[in-house]
Design a protein around this motif. Structure first.
Motif, PDB file in Angstrom:
ATOM      1  N   TYR A  68       0.856  -1.183   0.000  1.00 32.76           N
ATOM      2  CA  TYR A  68       0.000   0.000   0.000  1.00 32.76           C
ATOM      3  C   TYR A  68       0.892   1.233   0.000  1.00 32.76           C
ATOM      4  CZ  TYR A  68      -3.387   3.483   1.490  1.00 32.76           C
ATOM      5  OH  TYR A  68      -4.179   4.597   1.558  1.00 32.76           O
ATOM      6  N   LEU A  69       0.550   2.211  -0.843  1.00 33.85           N
ATOM      7  CA  LEU A  69       1.318   3.444  -0.944  1.00 33.85           C
ATOM      8  C   LEU A  69       0.363   4.628  -0.921  1.00 33.85           C
ATOM      9  CD1 LEU A  69       3.972   5.051  -1.706  1.00 33.85           C
ATOM     10  CD2 LEU A  69       3.209   4.790  -4.062  1.00 33.85           C
ATOM     11  N   ASN A  70       0.679   5.610  -0.103  1.00 32.16           N
ATOM     12  CA  ASN A  70      -0.076   6.862  -0.071  1.00 32.16           C
ATOM     13  C   ASN A  70       0.957   7.973  -0.207  1.00 32.16           C
ATOM     14  OD1 ASN A  70      -1.806   8.968   0.272  1.00 32.16           O
ATOM     15  ND2 ASN A  70      -2.577   8.301   2.266  1.00 32.16           N
ATOM     16  N   ASP A  71       1.042   8.570  -1.411  1.00 34.23           N
ATOM     17  CA  ASP A  71       2.098   9.539  -1.730  1.00 34.23           C
ATOM     18  C   ASP A  71       1.499  10.940  -1.898  1.00 34.23           C
ATOM     19  OD1 ASP A  71       4.412  10.766  -2.483  1.00 34.23           O
ATOM     20  OD2 ASP A  71       4.538   9.791  -4.441  1.00 34.23           O
ATOM     21  N   LYS A  72       1.882  11.854  -0.994  1.00 39.80           N
ATOM     22  CA  LYS A  72       1.457  13.258  -1.084  1.00 39.80           C
ATOM     23  C   LYS A  72       2.658  14.154  -1.414  1.00 39.80           C
ATOM     24  CE  LYS A  72      -2.205  12.663   2.295  1.00 39.80           C
ATOM     25  NZ  LYS A  72      -2.748  13.069   3.604  1.00 39.80           N
ATOM     26  N   PHE A  81       1.043  15.595 -13.959  1.00 42.91           N
ATOM     27  CA  PHE A  81      -0.278  15.519 -14.590  1.00 42.91           C
ATOM     28  C   PHE A  81      -1.351  16.192 -13.734  1.00 42.91           C
ATOM     29  CE2 PHE A  81       1.972  11.724 -16.207  1.00 42.91           C
ATOM     30  CZ  PHE A  81       1.986  12.071 -17.547  1.00 42.91           C
ATOM     31  N   GLY A  82      -0.968  16.810 -12.619  1.00 49.96           N
ATOM     32  CA  GLY A  82      -1.893  17.549 -11.776  1.00 49.96           C
ATOM     33  C   GLY A  82      -2.379  16.793 -10.555  1.00 49.96           C
ATOM     34  N   ALA A  83      -1.795  15.675 -10.231  1.00 52.25           N
ATOM     35  CA  ALA A  83      -2.233  14.887  -9.073  1.00 52.25           C
ATOM     36  C   ALA A  83      -1.626  15.464  -7.801  1.00 52.25           C
ATOM     37  CB  ALA A  83      -1.829  13.437  -9.223  1.00 52.25           C
ATOM     38  N   SER A  84      -2.456  15.627  -6.769  1.00 50.65           N
ATOM     39  CA  SER A  84      -1.947  16.100  -5.485  1.00 50.65           C
ATOM     40  C   SER A  84      -1.657  14.944  -4.529  1.00 50.65           C
ATOM     41  CB  SER A  84      -2.954  17.053  -4.842  1.00 50.65           C
ATOM     42  OG  SER A  84      -4.192  16.388  -4.645  1.00 50.65           O
ATOM     43  N   GLN A  85      -2.265  13.806  -4.785  1.00 54.93           N
ATOM     44  CA  GLN A  85      -2.061  12.631  -3.935  1.00 54.93           C
ATOM     45  C   GLN A  85      -2.229  11.372  -4.788  1.00 54.93           C
ATOM     46  OE1 GLN A  85      -4.674  12.446  -0.542  1.00 54.93           O
ATOM     47  NE2 GLN A  85      -4.029  10.367  -0.002  1.00 54.93           N
ATOM     48  N   THR A  86      -1.358  10.408  -4.562  1.00 57.28           N
ATOM     49  CA  THR A  86      -1.430   9.133  -5.278  1.00 57.28           C
ATOM     50  C   THR A  86      -1.565   8.009  -4.256  1.00 57.28           C
ATOM     51  OG1 THR A  86      -0.036   9.949  -7.066  1.00 57.28           O
ATOM     52  CG2 THR A  86      -0.228   7.562  -6.846  1.00 57.28           C
ATOM     53  N   THR A  87      -2.546   7.142  -4.468  1.00 55.08           N
ATOM     54  CA  THR A  87      -2.737   5.972  -3.623  1.00 55.08           C
ATOM     55  C   THR A  87      -2.591   4.734  -4.509  1.00 55.08           C
ATOM     56  OG1 THR A  87      -4.298   7.204  -2.266  1.00 55.08           O
ATOM     57  CG2 THR A  87      -4.296   4.831  -2.012  1.00 55.08           C
ATOM     58  N   ALA A  88      -1.761   3.794  -4.081  1.00 57.67           N
ATOM     59  CA  ALA A  88      -1.535   2.578  -4.874  1.00 57.67           C
ATOM     60  C   ALA A  88      -1.656   1.348  -3.979  1.00 57.67           C
ATOM     61  CB  ALA A  88      -0.159   2.614  -5.518  1.00 57.67           C
ATOM     62  N   ALA A 109       2.363 -13.575 -10.395  1.00 59.08           N
ATOM     63  CA  ALA A 109       1.284 -12.706 -10.857  1.00 59.08           C
ATOM     64  C   ALA A 109       1.283 -11.456  -9.985  1.00 59.08           C
ATOM     65  CB  ALA A 109      -0.050 -13.425 -10.758  1.00 59.08           C
ATOM     66  N   ASN A 110       1.170 -10.297 -10.629  1.00 55.76           N
ATOM     67  CA  ASN A 110       1.129  -9.010  -9.941  1.00 55.76           C
ATOM     68  C   ASN A 110      -0.094  -8.238 -10.415  1.00 55.76           C
ATOM     69  OD1 ASN A 110       3.680  -9.524  -8.813  1.00 55.76           O
ATOM     70  ND2 ASN A 110       4.712  -8.609 -10.568  1.00 55.76           N
ATOM     71  N   ALA A 111      -0.759  -7.566  -9.502  1.00 60.30           N
ATOM     72  CA  ALA A 111      -1.879  -6.690  -9.843  1.00 60.30           C
ATOM     73  C   ALA A 111      -1.721  -5.410  -9.039  1.00 60.30           C
ATOM     74  CB  ALA A 111      -3.200  -7.361  -9.525  1.00 60.30           C
ATOM     75  N   SER A 112      -1.891  -4.272  -9.705  1.00 57.91           N
ATOM     76  CA  SER A 112      -1.754  -2.974  -9.046  1.00 57.91           C
ATOM     77  C   SER A 112      -2.932  -2.093  -9.414  1.00 57.91           C
ATOM     78  CB  SER A 112      -0.460  -2.277  -9.475  1.00 57.91           C
ATOM     79  OG  SER A 112       0.650  -3.035  -9.080  1.00 57.91           O
ATOM     80  N   GLU A 113      -3.369  -1.290  -8.455  1.00 54.67           N
ATOM     81  CA  GLU A 113      -4.430  -0.314  -8.677  1.00 54.67           C
ATOM     82  C   GLU A 113      -3.921   1.030  -8.190  1.00 54.67           C
ATOM     83  OE1 GLU A 113      -9.067  -0.329  -7.789  1.00 54.67           O
ATOM     84  OE2 GLU A 113      -7.866  -0.070  -5.972  1.00 54.67           O
ATOM     85  N   ILE A 114      -4.027   2.038  -9.044  1.00 55.23           N
ATOM     86  CA  ILE A 114      -3.514   3.366  -8.710  1.00 55.23           C
ATOM     87  C   ILE A 114      -4.659   4.368  -8.822  1.00 55.23           C
ATOM     88  CG2 ILE A 114      -1.891   5.183  -9.366  1.00 55.23           C
ATOM     89  CD1 ILE A 114      -0.082   2.926 -10.412  1.00 55.23           C
ATOM     90  N   GLU A 115      -4.753   5.220  -7.808  1.00 57.70           N
ATOM     91  CA  GLU A 115      -5.784   6.253  -7.785  1.00 57.70           C
ATOM     92  C   GLU A 115      -5.116   7.596  -7.513  1.00 57.70           C
ATOM     93  OE1 GLU A 115      -9.982   7.234  -5.511  1.00 57.70           O
ATOM     94  OE2 GLU A 115      -8.960   5.341  -5.150  1.00 57.70           O
ATOM     95  N   ASN A 116      -5.342   8.543  -8.397  1.00 58.46           N
ATOM     96  CA  ASN A 116      -4.773   9.883  -8.279  1.00 58.46           C
ATOM     97  C   ASN A 116      -5.889  10.876  -7.955  1.00 58.46           C
ATOM     98  OD1 ASN A 116      -1.982   9.372  -8.983  1.00 58.46           O
ATOM     99  ND2 ASN A 116      -2.780   8.879 -11.006  1.00 58.46           N
TER     100      ASN A 116
END
Length: 161
Positions: A68-72, A81-88, A109-116
């Protein structure tokens, strides 16, 4: 005469077959009391345990991981690209098996979900996911030479046993 009578009565009362042992009973008694036979049994068990311990590397291995990653950070990957916070969120699974020939096979097998979050220049970067699968095969030509070392170890352990 008293002495002869006592001896006669003794042989009349005493029955030698009552103290006789069969061969199996004798062998069980010897096994339970003879230290050499007992040490042989312990040594045989230890040899089999060493052989089994040597083969432990041939057991399949399952791996799993969750991240889990929470990047501010203002230096983040999607800031341009204008993202203020990224959660992966990441999920990783793997299965590996080594064979007696020395060949190793692994499946991952790897699966990733990223939300900006933020005012993104491209809305497709808002939320996305990706995944990958991998298959690996390796064979050590020097260390095990297609299972030669494993077979030699098995033969040596069988000879010791």
């Amino acid at each position: 005469m008293k002495k002869g009578t006592v001896i006669g009565l003794f042989f009349l009362v005493w029955q030698p077959q009552a103290f006789a042992m069969s061969l199996q009973e004798f062998l069980k008694t010897v096994e339970s009391h003879h230290k050499g036979v007992q040490s042989y049994e312990v040594s045989k068990g230890a040899s089999e345990d060493r052989k089994e311990a040597g083969d432990i590397e041939l057991v399949p291995v399952f791996t799993a991981g969750l991240g889990y990653l929470n990047d501010k950070s203002p230096l983040g990957q999607f800031v341009q690209f204008g993202a203020s916070q990224t959660t992966a969120k990441d999920l990783k699974l793997g299965l590996a098996k080594k064979f007696s020939t020395g060949t190793s096979v692994s499946l991952t097998a790897n699966a990733s979900e990223i939300e900006n979050e933020g005012t993104l220049l491209n809305p497709s970067f808002g939320k996305f996911a990706y995944g990958s699968m991998g298959l690996g095969v390796s064979q050590s030509l020097w260390k095990n030479a297609f299972g030669t070392a494993t077979r030699l170890r098995w033969e040596r352990q069988d000879a010791v046993t």
